[in-house]
Enzyme design. Sequence first.
Site, PDB file in Angstrom:
ATOM      1  CB  CYS A  60      -0.975  -0.001   1.172  1.00 21.70           C
ATOM      2  SG  CYS A  60      -0.224  -0.140   2.810  1.00 21.70           S
ATOM      3  CD1 TRP A  61       2.766   1.800   4.470  1.00 19.96           C
ATOM      4  CD2 TRP A  61       2.495   3.942   3.962  1.00 19.96           C
ATOM      5  NE1 TRP A  61       2.150   2.394   5.532  1.00 19.96           N
ATOM      6  CE2 TRP A  61       1.976   3.712   5.252  1.00 19.96           C
ATOM      7  CE3 TRP A  61       2.428   5.226   3.424  1.00 19.96           C
ATOM      8  CZ2 TRP A  61       1.400   4.728   6.027  1.00 19.96           C
ATOM      9  CZ3 TRP A  61       1.863   6.240   4.190  1.00 19.96           C
ATOM     10  CH2 TRP A  61       1.354   5.989   5.467  1.00 19.96           C
TER      11      TRP A  61
END
Length: 310
Positions: free
Chosen positions: A116-117
């Site tokens: 996600c990051w």
Amino acid sequence: MKPKIFIDGEHGTTGLQIRSRLAGRNDIEVISIPIERRKDAEARADFLRAADIAILCLPDDAARESVALIGDAGTRVIDASTAHRVADGWTYGFAEMDRAQSKKIADAKLVANPGCWPQGPIATLRPLIEAGLLPADFPVTMHGISGYSGGGRQMVEDYEAKGDDAPEYLPYGLTFQHKHVPELKLYAGLSRDPLMQPVVGDFAQGMVTVVPLQLGALSRVPTGAELHAAIADHYSGLENSVVEVAPFAATERTPELNPESYNDTNRMRLHVFANDKRAQAALVAVYDNLGKGASGAAVQNMDIMLGLTR
């Protein structure tokens, strides 16, 4: 005959989200291990080998074990763990990363679902480096905030148990050795390690990532409009893209940067903010850490691999 999909680890945070996103679809068949055999290694191997696509929602070591259990069965794999994101032989599952990526995913046997990051910074940095507006050795710093669901089941349980005592704003990764750094460096096209400093907020899901840019040291300083144009050009014309680029505008603040804006979707919105006189800019991405950042991306990759969308 409908393609069979097996979610290995379907009872974790990402697995449950994927199962929910696939509920009601009649173009695939989701197969599951009976509850009484869930800890049976032989049963797990049987289901992995019987599937057309196995989606791994497991810790890294367990994901590697699943790949080994598949062996030469021909099952295609989408791995949502960190285990294979920079590994040889695996295709990175960010379909909008460049114009050829969706085709690479469609043809791949092994797809590493993005973290996600890194996705937001990759989405904004890669077009600028490819366009020559930023050098590969640019000293990149990124920060952002994500809902606590990004930490998995244990963090979800901890936050929800604390109730009003849960921290509103919790920086972490303060040793600057976040597990997503190699992924961000490789796919953004960077030649030096970025500094990554994430934050968990007291909300369940959604996220915003920010890459601030001090541009004054460059031999040629790009304007904010040039940065925006390069990013917009990168995403224009992509078929079935879920990434959009917000109009370039000067603003002190905007409600569009609410990290929960795209919750329960697979969409991502990119922004460029700049002050040309100060030679400063910020690249911002808004998306759901459980959507485009995890389960949504996995389902998108599954559809691409099955030829249901390109």
